[in-house]
Design a protein around this motif. Structure first.
Motif, short mmCIF file in Angstrom:
data_model
loop_
_atom_site.label_atom_id
_atom_site.label_comp_id
_atom_site.label_asym_id
_atom_site.label_seq_id
_atom_site.Cartn_x
_atom_site.Cartn_y
_atom_site.Cartn_z
N ALA A 25 86.50 140.83 89.86
CA ALA A 25 87.07 139.69 89.59
C ALA A 25 86.50 138.76 90.55
O ALA A 25 86.05 137.58 90.05
CB ALA A 25 88.69 139.45 89.36
N GLY A 26 86.29 138.73 91.88
CA GLY A 26 85.75 137.92 92.58
C GLY A 26 84.16 137.66 92.24
O GLY A 26 83.63 136.48 92.22
N PHE A 27 83.58 138.88 91.95
CA PHE A 27 82.22 138.80 91.50
C PHE A 27 81.98 138.02 90.18
O PHE A 27 80.93 137.01 90.13
CB PHE A 27 81.54 140.13 91.52
N ASP A 28 82.97 138.10 89.25
CA ASP A 28 82.75 137.37 87.83
C ASP A 28 83.09 136.04 88.42
O ASP A 28 82.57 135.05 87.42
CB ASP A 28 83.91 138.11 87.03
N ASP A 29 83.97 135.61 89.07
CA ASP A 29 84.09 133.99 89.29
C ASP A 29 83.09 133.65 90.01
O ASP A 29 82.39 132.44 89.73
CB ASP A 29 85.47 133.94 90.36
N ALA A 30 82.22 134.27 90.85
CA ALA A 30 81.10 133.65 91.44
C ALA A 30 79.75 133.66 90.43
O ALA A 30 79.00 132.79 90.29
CB ALA A 30 80.54 134.78 92.54
N LEU A 31 79.94 134.46 89.18
CA LEU A 31 79.01 134.45 88.30
C LEU A 31 79.31 133.35 87.27
O LEU A 31 78.59 132.56 86.86
CB LEU A 31 78.81 135.77 87.64
N THR A 32 80.66 133.14 87.31
CA THR A 32 80.92 131.83 86.57
C THR A 32 80.31 130.55 86.96
O THR A 32 80.08 129.74 86.07
CB THR A 32 82.28 131.92 86.21
N LEU A 33 80.38 130.43 88.38
CA LEU A 33 80.09 129.01 88.79
C LEU A 33 78.45 129.01 89.19
O LEU A 33 77.92 127.95 89.35
CB LEU A 33 80.76 128.78 90.18
N GLY A 34 77.85 130.16 89.11
CA GLY A 34 76.34 130.49 89.37
C GLY A 34 76.17 130.73 90.75
O GLY A 34 76.79 130.10 91.81
N LEU A 35 75.11 131.37 91.02
CA LEU A 35 74.76 131.94 92.19
C LEU A 35 73.77 130.99 93.05
O LEU A 35 73.47 131.20 94.15
CB LEU A 35 73.95 133.17 92.33
N ALA A 36 73.37 129.79 92.34
CA ALA A 36 72.53 128.91 93.01
C ALA A 36 73.45 127.93 93.82
O ALA A 36 72.84 127.38 95.00
CB ALA A 36 72.02 128.05 92.18
N ARG A 37 74.62 127.91 93.77
CA ARG A 37 75.48 126.92 94.48
C ARG A 37 76.82 127.83 94.51
O ARG A 37 77.81 127.61 94.27
CB ARG A 37 76.06 125.63 93.70
N LEU A 38 76.53 128.73 95.62
CA LEU A 38 77.67 129.43 96.30
C LEU A 38 78.71 128.49 97.03
O LEU A 38 78.14 128.22 98.24
CB LEU A 38 77.19 130.75 96.98
N GLY A 39 80.14 128.65 96.72
CA GLY A 39 80.92 128.09 97.81
C GLY A 39 81.40 129.00 98.68
O GLY A 39 80.95 130.19 98.84
N GLU A 40 82.45 128.37 99.47
CA GLU A 40 83.08 129.55 100.39
C GLU A 40 83.67 131.00 99.65
O GLU A 40 83.45 131.86 100.10
CB GLU A 40 84.27 128.83 101.20
N GLU A 41 84.56 130.59 98.65
CA GLU A 41 85.29 131.65 98.06
C GLU A 41 84.12 132.61 97.32
O GLU A 41 84.32 133.64 97.47
CB GLU A 41 86.11 131.24 96.97
N PRO A 42 83.24 131.97 96.57
CA PRO A 42 82.18 133.09 95.95
C PRO A 42 81.57 133.87 97.06
O PRO A 42 81.17 135.15 96.96
CB PRO A 42 81.33 132.02 94.90
N MET A 212 84.85 124.14 77.96
CA MET A 212 85.79 125.07 77.58
C MET A 212 86.88 125.09 78.54
O MET A 212 86.54 125.01 79.82
CB MET A 212 84.99 126.34 77.23
N ASP A 213 87.98 125.26 78.19
CA ASP A 213 89.15 125.49 79.16
C ASP A 213 89.32 126.96 79.72
O ASP A 213 89.29 126.84 80.94
CB ASP A 213 90.32 125.26 78.42
N ARG A 214 89.05 127.82 78.90
CA ARG A 214 89.18 129.24 79.44
C ARG A 214 87.75 129.96 79.04
O ARG A 214 87.34 129.64 78.01
CB ARG A 214 90.48 129.85 78.81
N LEU A 215 87.49 130.75 79.93
CA LEU A 215 86.22 131.47 79.56
C LEU A 215 86.39 133.02 79.49
O LEU A 215 87.20 133.53 80.30
CB LEU A 215 85.18 131.17 80.74
N PRO A 216 85.67 133.76 78.83
CA PRO A 216 85.84 135.17 78.63
C PRO A 216 85.02 135.84 79.98
O PRO A 216 83.87 136.30 79.38
CB PRO A 216 85.52 135.60 77.26
N ALA A 217 85.14 135.41 81.22
CA ALA A 217 84.43 135.73 82.12
C ALA A 217 84.13 137.17 82.35
O ALA A 217 82.89 137.82 82.65
CB ALA A 217 84.91 135.20 83.44
N ARG A 218 85.29 138.08 82.09
CA ARG A 218 85.25 139.47 82.18
C ARG A 218 84.08 139.98 81.14
O ARG A 218 83.25 141.00 81.59
CB ARG A 218 86.26 140.10 82.10
N ARG A 219 84.37 139.45 80.10
CA ARG A 219 83.64 140.13 78.72
C ARG A 219 82.01 139.66 79.03
O ARG A 219 81.12 140.42 79.06
CB ARG A 219 84.01 139.60 77.38
#
Length: 440
Positions: A25-42, A212-219
């Motif tokens: 789930a943590g990796f999916d959140d990082a992929l949602t925001l993009g690997l070009a701008r990684l924050g502290e949590e990703p 979009m409000d909610r994303l199917p990030a896992r799928r």
């Protein structure tokens, strides 16, 4: 015993399964925001992923990929390592759940035999050498045109990972149309083409994703991971297949319908001809279509596979000869190497070693025939047993010349006619004493 098995299956999850899914789930959140701008949590989620896989064979490459991505260098071999690490976590959870199922049911499975690494596969896999992308590009160019198409897929998937799902728009989705169209023309890469086409269709329907409000990030992360792994050179594109012969017992089929393609995936049990242990296999047949062809009509598109479709419809076995079988259990179907079996694929009865016999049709008449009336009685003996339409007309009595009871006529019209000469028993009353007025 059943209560013990159910309690073992429905109990708590295996140890470590929840932690592994949290890493995913943590990796999916990082992929949602993009690997070009990684924050502290990703960045912390990627570091936790690398730490969890540190003791595995891919731990070193995943750690290196996390360092490069955190530094802003996103290459194909780094994304392939991250995708492999995510898939490895799901594989560990799957193995733990499967082991608990086998323990509850008392089943044993054959040990997994790791495939031997071939020189050409090792040279073309992502991150196989210190040269990185240069070696991957050279290996991709050596196997044209498939290598160029796979490289084009990796480029589009890399752009998705860099911008993240929140940065996807129509222009980025449309960039994959030409590559997908070229992939569909190559039979070995058609599975990857359908996968990318499905991902692009979902992204196009959701664009712009930022609203979009909610994303199917896992799928979406599952589709991206599978596409990234399939876009690497390896035996999953038709190489390393072995020739098998024997009997194929079909278990069932899944219909995967898409706007531009339909695929029927059939699961079966393969009984090798040499007496080797039976194994589970699957095979797929596909055809291109348009979005207006839906429902049962899609089966007409698969008419070029008559042996497999007839066996599936008639519940029959299939005899195969020298059919290619991939290491993952996928049977590359070739219609000219198969023929329909003679016996239906019905499992034998419990405790019986012989196959079940066909159920015979019941006899049409199980009672006594109509008896002729005795001289002393005015009515014929009524038949016993189950009635059945064993003839178009049944004679009540043949000795007196009564009119036959026509079964094809409606029940309300089965009345004797008031005409002399039909039966001597009417005596002008219009009703035969030996012929019942109403069926009971």
């Amino acid at each position: 015993m059943l209560d013990v098995q159910l309690s073992g299956l429905l109990g708590d999850a295996p140890a470590g399964a929840g932690e592994a899914l949290d890493l995913v789930a943590g990796f999916d959140d990082a992929l949602t925001l993009g690997l070009a701008r990684l924050g502290e949590e990703p960045a912390a989620a990627l570091a936790a992923l690398a730490g969890a896989l540190a003791g595995t064979p891919i731990g070193e490459r995943v750690g290196e990929a996390v360092e490069k991505v955190a530094a802003g260098s996103v290459a194909d071999e780094h994304l392939a390592a991250l995708a492999g690490g995510r898939a490895a976590l799901f594989g560990a959870v799957h193995d733990a759940l499967l082991a608990r199922l086998d323990a509850a049911l008392g089943r044993t499975r054959a040990a997994w035999a790791p495939a031997e690494a071939k020189p050409e596969a090792a040279a073309s896999s992502a991150g196989s050498s210190s040269a990185g992308s240069s070696s991957a590009a050279s290996s991709a160019g050596s196997s044209s045109p498939a290598g160029n198409l796979l490289a084009g897929c990796r480029v589009w998937l890399r752009e998705l990972a860099i911008v993240g799902w929140r940065g996807v728009d129509h222009d980025l989705v449309s960039a994959a149309d030409q590559t997908i169209e070229a992939l569909l023309a190559v039979p070995e890469l058609r599975g990857l083409a359908v996968l990318l086409d499905g991902l692009a269709t979902e992204l196009r329907a959701s664009s712009p994703v930022a609203t979009m409000d909610r994303l199917p990030a896992r799928r979406w992360a599952d589709l991206w991971t599978r596409a990234m792994l399939l876009s690497q050179q390896g035996p999953w594109h038709g190489g390393g297949a072995e020739q098998v012969s024997g009997r194929l017992l079909i278990l069932g089929a899944d219909v995967h319908e898409h706007a531009t393609v339909v695929r029927v995936q059939i699961h079966a049990v393969l009984e090798p001809a040499g007496g080797a242990p039976a194994r589970l296999v699957r095979t797929s047949i596909a055809a291109a279509k348009v979005d207006t062809i839906v429902g049962p009509t899609v089966w007409k598109l698969l008419r070029d596979q008559p042996v497999l479709l007839s066996a599936l419809a008639q519940h029959r076995s299939v005899e195969i000869t020298d059919m290619p079988l991939l290491p993952g259990g996928d049977l590359v179907w070739e219609n000219h190497r198969a023929r329909a079996g003679r016996t239906p694929t019905r499992s034998p009865r419990p405790g019986s070693s012989s196959p079940p016999r066909r159920r015979r049709r019941s006899r049409r008449w199980t009672g006594t025939p109509y008896a002729s009336p005795s001289p002393s009685s005015s009515r014929a003996t009524r038949p016993t047993g189950r009635r059945s339409t064993w003839a178009a007309a049944s004679w009540r009595s043949t000795s007196t010349g009564c009119r036959p009871q026509d079964r094809s006529r409606p029940r309300w019209s089965r009345r004797p006619r008031r005409a002399s000469g039909w039966c001597a028993g009417t005596a002008g009353s219009g009703r035969c004493s030996r012929w019942p007025y109403r069926r009971r």
